[in-house]
Motif scaffolding. Structure first.
Motif, short mmCIF file in Angstrom:
data_model
loop_
_atom_site.label_atom_id
_atom_site.label_comp_id
_atom_site.label_asym_id
_atom_site.label_seq_id
_atom_site.Cartn_x
_atom_site.Cartn_y
_atom_site.Cartn_z
N SER A 19 38.64 45.01 29.09
CA SER A 19 38.55 44.10 29.98
C SER A 19 37.71 43.17 29.62
O SER A 19 37.80 41.80 29.75
N GLU A 244 39.31 44.67 36.39
CA GLU A 244 38.78 43.80 35.42
C GLU A 244 39.84 43.87 34.25
O GLU A 244 39.98 42.75 33.79
N MET A 247 42.81 41.45 35.66
CA MET A 247 42.40 39.90 35.47
C MET A 247 42.23 39.43 34.28
O MET A 247 42.26 38.28 34.34
N ALA A 248 41.92 40.18 33.12
CA ALA A 248 41.95 39.92 31.87
C ALA A 248 43.10 39.27 31.28
O ALA A 248 43.24 38.48 30.26
N ARG A 255 43.18 34.08 37.75
CA ARG A 255 41.96 34.80 37.71
C ARG A 255 41.11 34.43 39.01
O ARG A 255 40.70 35.24 39.87
N LEU A 259 40.12 36.59 42.21
CA LEU A 259 38.82 37.10 42.65
C LEU A 259 38.64 36.60 44.09
O LEU A 259 38.22 37.45 44.76
N GLU A 266 32.35 36.57 40.95
CA GLU A 266 32.17 36.73 39.59
C GLU A 266 33.00 38.04 38.82
O GLU A 266 33.32 39.01 39.53
N PHE A 267 33.29 37.64 37.77
CA PHE A 267 34.07 38.94 37.10
C PHE A 267 32.96 39.97 36.57
O PHE A 267 31.49 39.61 36.46
N GLU A 270 30.46 38.63 33.70
CA GLU A 270 29.47 37.88 34.14
C GLU A 270 28.27 38.73 34.71
O GLU A 270 27.20 38.45 34.36
#
Length: 366
Positions: A19, A244, A247-248, A255, A259, A266-267, A270
């Motif tokens: 991810s 994750e 989402m990647a 994305r 979220l 935030e991912f 981050e």
């Protein structure tokens, strides 16, 4: 910056690596799936770069990067040849910090190598293997140093220091908890040994999707990890590696929607970057121009000449002065010339300590 990812098998290490890096490391529900160490280079997200790049109409925008190294899952006895992990510990000796993935979710479909979810026990298992690996390194160094120590006072002094660290590790303690004296030699030696247990640790508490919304506050396993981390002065961030990875595979717009649906700001990447910069004491300064806008990572407290040296050694060697303006002030002014007219561009000398978000132009002569 280089980060090594460790953990037991099946805790989500390679899923997290996938991810973070989108590198496609193999991930499956059986131990030792990761045979060769996976390496991925990831740009550090920094919205300041795009805005500066747009202002300067830069041909290229270059972010700072993080290198991730993912090794085989470690098991009890890895340092003595059990499993496959020990042969890969050498791959993370050069990292700046260790990301320790800890399983904090229950799933009957994913086997746990020790049969149950116990984060503190799992952390201790990994820590012991790192300790044993460090002891092995020290024993080699002791054997080498002993040969000349009888006739060399410096070597004899280092030998005593090596024995001191080894004794500390053999008591089950990490090298980073050893109190060093004010002796500069000790500090230099300690750094040169590159011990795994001397490195800062960031715990990635891998949870199920339902535990993301409150950042793991209601997850008892996460609380155990946080308590352990507080005792060690380590960092913790909560992540759902599976989410994750999903989402990647989405584009930026998808994305952002994902979220929002999850109620997250935030991912995981981050979160990890923030934790990494914090535990390593790092900041970024920026350079901007028509050719390139770029972020440079330095240690907090770095002075201007050494910061310039990150770009090229000639910049440090021939440093004269630096033009410095705060990133936000520069944006608000709309151009460097406008910022100069307002008198907010400083001319700084060799003693200037660089701040996060400084936009810098170095003057040098060699």
């Amino acid at each position: 910056m280089k980060l090594g990812i460790v953990g037991l098998p099946n805790v989500g290490k390679s899923t997290l690596f996938n991810s973070l890096t989108k590198a496609g490391a193999e991930s499956a529900n059986y131990p030792f799936c990761t045979i060769d160490p996976n390496v991925g280079i990831v740009p550090v997200p920094d919205e300041r770069l795009k805005k500066l790049g747009d202002m300067y109409h830069s041909k290229k925008v270059t972010p700072a990067v993080i290198e991730f190294v993912d090794i085989a899952g470690l098991v009890k006895g890895a340092s003595k040849g059990e499993g496959l992990g020990n042969q890969f510990l050498a791959n993370i000796r050069e990292v700046d910090a260790i990301v320790h993935v800890v399983r904090c979710f229950e799933d009957d479909n994913i086997v746990h190598v020790d049969g149950s979810i116990q984060p503190v026990r799992d952390i201790e298992t990994i820590n012991l293997e790192l300790i044993f690996s460090d002891i092995e390194i020290l024993e080699r160094r002791i054997a080498k140093t002993s040969k000349g120590a009888r006739n060399d006072k410096a070597l004899a002094k280092e030998l005593d220091f090596l024995e001191k660290i080894k004794e500390h590790l053999e008591s089950g303690k990490m090298a980073k908890t050893l109190t060093l004296s004010d002796d500069e030699d000790e500090a230099e030696w300690f750094k040169s040994y590159n011990l795994l247990t001397a490195k800062p640790v960031i715990y990635a508490a891998n949870v199920a999707e339902d535990d993301l919304s409150d950042d793991g506050a209601s997850n008892r396993f996460v609380q155990e990890v946080r308590k352990q981390a507080a005792e060690e002065q380590s960092k913790v961030f909560v992540i759902c590696a599976q989410i994750e990875q999903e989402m990647a595979e989405l584009d930026d717009e998808e994305r952002a929607m994902f979220l929002e649906e999850l109620g997250l700001e935030e991912f995981g990447l981050e979160k990890l970057i923030r934790a990494s910069y914090s535990i390593l004491g790092l900041i970024s300064y920026l350079t901007a121009g028509e050719d390139e806008t770029r972020a440079w990572t330095i240690i907090k407290g770095t002075k201007a000449p050494q910061a310039a040296g990150k770009i090229h050694t000639d910049f440090e060697r021939g440093f004269i002065r630096a033009e410095v303006v705060n990133y936000q002030d520069l944006l608000d002014c709309g151009s460097l010339s406008a910022a100069k007219e307002k008198g907010i561009v400083g001319l700084e000398g060799k003693d200037y300590i660089v701040k996060d978000g400084d936009v810098m132009l170095f003057r040098f002569n060699v």
